[in-house]
Design a protein around this motif. Sequence first.
Motif, PDB file in Angstrom:
ATOM      1  N   GLU A 169       0.803  -1.350   0.028  1.00 25.31           N
ATOM      2  CA  GLU A 169       0.082   0.039  -0.060  1.00 25.31           C
ATOM      3  C   GLU A 169       0.834   1.393  -0.075  1.00 25.31           C
ATOM      4  N   GLU A 170       1.857   1.131   0.731  1.00 23.66           N
ATOM      5  CA  GLU A 170       2.648   2.351   0.901  1.00 23.66           C
ATOM      6  C   GLU A 170       3.588   2.646  -0.452  1.00 23.66           C
ATOM      7  N   LEU A 171       3.959   1.452  -1.352  1.00 27.51           N
ATOM      8  CA  LEU A 171       4.366   1.519  -2.387  1.00 27.51           C
ATOM      9  C   LEU A 171       3.516   1.983  -3.510  1.00 27.51           C
ATOM     10  N   SER A 172       2.112   1.736  -3.412  1.00 29.66           N
ATOM     11  CA  SER A 172       1.096   2.479  -4.193  1.00 29.66           C
ATOM     12  C   SER A 172       1.115   3.822  -4.018  1.00 29.66           C
ATOM     13  N   HIS A 173       0.961   4.328  -2.703  1.00 33.37           N
ATOM     14  CA  HIS A 173       1.382   5.780  -2.547  1.00 33.37           C
ATOM     15  C   HIS A 173       2.394   6.604  -3.271  1.00 33.37           C
ATOM     16  N   TYR A 174       3.715   5.728  -3.106  1.00 31.82           N
ATOM     17  CA  TYR A 174       4.833   6.286  -3.519  1.00 31.82           C
ATOM     18  C   TYR A 174       4.558   6.610  -5.164  1.00 31.82           C
ATOM     19  N   ILE A 175       4.069   5.623  -5.824  1.00 29.67           N
ATOM     20  CA  ILE A 175       4.125   5.633  -7.266  1.00 29.67           C
ATOM     21  C   ILE A 175       2.992   6.763  -7.742  1.00 29.67           C
ATOM     22  N   LEU A 176       1.839   6.763  -6.992  1.00 34.11           N
ATOM     23  CA  LEU A 176       0.898   7.771  -7.457  1.00 34.11           C
ATOM     24  C   LEU A 176       1.299   9.437  -6.977  1.00 34.11           C
ATOM     25  N   GLU A 177       1.842   9.361  -5.818  1.00 34.46           N
ATOM     26  CA  GLU A 177       2.133  10.674  -5.329  1.00 34.46           C
ATOM     27  C   GLU A 177       3.695  11.158  -5.561  1.00 34.46           C
ATOM     28  N   GLY A 178       4.676  10.201  -6.195  1.00 33.55           N
ATOM     29  CA  GLY A 178       5.783  10.711  -6.517  1.00 33.55           C
ATOM     30  C   GLY A 178       6.715  11.206  -5.491  1.00 33.55           C
ATOM     31  N   GLY A 179       8.173  11.417  -5.883  1.00 36.54           N
ATOM     32  CA  GLY A 179       9.199  11.401  -4.974  1.00 36.54           C
ATOM     33  C   GLY A 179       9.656  12.890  -5.124  1.00 36.54           C
ATOM     34  N   PHE A 180       8.888  13.859  -5.382  1.00 35.26           N
ATOM     35  CA  PHE A 180       9.399  15.342  -4.953  1.00 35.26           C
ATOM     36  C   PHE A 180       9.262  15.733  -3.719  1.00 35.26           C
ATOM     37  N   PRO A 181      10.500  16.092  -3.226  1.00 32.48           N
ATOM     38  CA  PRO A 181      10.610  16.294  -1.415  1.00 32.48           C
ATOM     39  C   PRO A 181       9.531  17.182  -1.170  1.00 32.48           C
ATOM     40  N   ARG A 182       9.350  18.226  -1.759  1.00 29.64           N
ATOM     41  CA  ARG A 182       8.155  19.366  -1.322  1.00 29.64           C
ATOM     42  C   ARG A 182       6.816  18.772  -1.084  1.00 29.64           C
ATOM     43  N   SER A 183       6.412  17.757  -1.997  1.00 29.37           N
ATOM     44  CA  SER A 183       5.194  17.186  -2.299  1.00 29.37           C
ATOM     45  C   SER A 183       4.802  16.426  -0.730  1.00 29.37           C
ATOM     46  N   ILE A 184       5.949  16.053  -0.067  1.00 25.81           N
ATOM     47  CA  ILE A 184       5.741  15.496   1.036  1.00 25.81           C
ATOM     48  C   ILE A 184       4.853  16.208   2.111  1.00 25.81           C
ATOM     49  N   GLN A 185       5.052  17.540   2.018  1.00 25.48           N
ATOM     50  CA  GLN A 185       4.276  18.458   2.940  1.00 25.48           C
ATOM     51  C   GLN A 185       2.944  18.561   2.559  1.00 25.48           C
ATOM     52  N   PHE A 186       2.525  18.309   1.433  1.00 25.17           N
ATOM     53  CA  PHE A 186       1.030  18.395   1.331  1.00 25.17           C
ATOM     54  C   PHE A 186       0.258  17.000   1.751  1.00 25.17           C
ATOM     55  N   ASP A 187      -1.027  17.518   2.191  1.00 20.56           N
ATOM     56  CA  ASP A 187      -1.617  16.200   3.012  1.00 20.56           C
ATOM     57  C   ASP A 187      -2.615  15.552   2.126  1.00 20.56           C
ATOM     58  N   ASN A 188      -2.728  15.943   1.050  1.00 17.69           N
ATOM     59  CA  ASN A 188      -3.998  15.113   0.117  1.00 17.69           C
ATOM     60  C   ASN A 188      -3.305  15.068  -1.483  1.00 17.69           C
ATOM     61  N   LEU A 189      -3.703  13.970  -1.975  1.00 14.70           N
ATOM     62  CA  LEU A 189      -3.297  13.489  -3.222  1.00 14.70           C
ATOM     63  C   LEU A 189      -3.396  14.560  -4.623  1.00 14.70           C
ATOM     64  N   SER A 190      -4.730  15.337  -4.289  1.00 14.67           N
ATOM     65  CA  SER A 190      -4.822  16.270  -5.292  1.00 14.67           C
ATOM     66  C   SER A 190      -3.850  17.416  -5.313  1.00 14.67           C
ATOM     67  N   ASP A 191      -3.389  17.634  -4.157  1.00 15.93           N
ATOM     68  CA  ASP A 191      -2.327  18.753  -3.819  1.00 15.93           C
ATOM     69  C   ASP A 191      -1.067  18.472  -4.534  1.00 15.93           C
ATOM     70  N   ARG A 192      -0.878  17.044  -4.163  1.00 16.49           N
ATOM     71  CA  ARG A 192       0.657  16.538  -4.717  1.00 16.49           C
ATOM     72  C   ARG A 192       0.677  16.780  -6.330  1.00 16.49           C
ATOM     73  N   ARG A 193      -0.631  16.359  -6.840  1.00 10.28           N
ATOM     74  CA  ARG A 193      -0.689  16.257  -8.289  1.00 10.28           C
ATOM     75  C   ARG A 193      -0.702  17.478  -8.850  1.00 10.28           C
ATOM     76  N   THR A 194      -1.193  18.556  -8.259  1.00 11.77           N
ATOM     77  CA  THR A 194      -1.090  19.824  -8.905  1.00 11.77           C
ATOM     78  C   THR A 194       0.332  20.522  -8.656  1.00 11.77           C
ATOM     79  N   TYR A 195       0.874  20.211  -7.519  1.00 13.39           N
ATOM     80  CA  TYR A 195       2.226  20.272  -7.404  1.00 13.39           C
ATOM     81  C   TYR A 195       2.958  20.075  -8.762  1.00 13.39           C
ATOM     82  N   SER A 196       2.997  18.290  -8.814  1.00 10.55           N
ATOM     83  CA  SER A 196       3.742  17.767 -10.153  1.00 10.55           C
ATOM     84  C   SER A 196       3.489  18.399 -11.575  1.00 10.55           C
TER      85      SER A 196
END
Length: 410
Positions: A169-196
């Motif tokens: 499950e954690e690997l799936s989160h990693y794949i979807l959310e990506g590995g940009f360090p700043r995106s770790i700070q966002f709490d939901n997936l839509s914000d991480r995608r917007t950032y990417s």
Amino acid sequence: MKLFKRENYLKKIRGFYDATDIIKVISGVHRCGKSSLMLTIIDELVEKGISKDNIIYIDLDKRGYRNIKDAEQLDALIEDKTKNIRGVKYLFIDEVQNVNGFEEVLNGFRSEEDYSIFVTGSNSYLLSGELVTKLTGRYIEFEIYTLSFEEYEAMKEFYHKPISNNSLEELSHYILEGGFPRSIQFDNLSDRRTYSQNVIKEIFEKDIRRRIKIRDRDSFEIVKNFIINNYASPMSINNIVDTLRKNGNLISKATVSKYIQALLDAKIIYECSRYDMKSKKSIKGEKKYYLADLSFYYALNTNNQMNYGPCLENIVYIYARSLDYSISIGRIGKLECDFILRDYDMNYAYVQVAYTIMLSKETENREFRPLEKIKDNYPKYVATTDYLLQKRNGIKHINIIEFMKNHEKF
């Protein structure tokens, strides 16, 4: 804010902290954490007793420095900041490509032998032919990647973000959310995608558009999206052009080549050539392209359904690059070995990547047979997400999640 230490990269650079004869170039895709790594190096210098007065940090993207555009201005700025400092000066310059003729300035201060120089910047400019020509043998590049799976979990823990107890499950989160360090700070997936999505736009504006002339932006977007959407698949310039033409996009081979090179220069993608293991020659034509970060794919696509095969292949490719392996794809007759890895000591390893081999004997054979055809004694791996590991003909079956979390080498 306290910075997360990316130890895997710091340990590569530490031996050069005091090297005044070598310029340290920190490269990597936009927003992968180059500036934060530089600030971490500064923290380590202070911790080991270097006076803060001897550390000069210049971010040429920030207010107060944006008017520094030519070599004379940069030279005067550095001279002004260091004129009364004795001993070795530790000079850190962020986004150095903003200055025309920066190479001469860097080389001038390097030749004085009391400056330890670190620079980061846009890859399309920083590692251009001018730098290579003018500083040959006088700089060393440290390439930084987005967070590995091990770093992704460690950084989430560092910033007190939730981590699933289920590794898949954690690997799936990693794949979807990506590995940009700043995106770790966002709490939901839509914000991480917007950032990417915005990282991609920023790369286009800062790293690509300034470097090459793109007259037809729509054509560039078509080629970029095609490459990203078909990552980890064999492709050639000819079949890219043919496919796009069948869809009504009349683009020349020269234009496609130019756009792919722009994506490579900006380190959005990496290319991996094929190698015939019988003839010992590279195979011209078809290559595979891997993404600097899987979030580039998921930011462009609304479908969350994962094809784990190419996802894992991409993850293993970037992981191997971060360990400084040279990588190619092996062909053994009609069979293919996903990766041939070579380290600095000219040792080889062979890797097959699959989500699982537990479905049937056929799936097991598909991954083991190419490796069984290779008749040398270098290590061979079948990398999957299985926790029940198979033993077969000396080939190592590894759980790739645990392998990466333990930062193991092939």
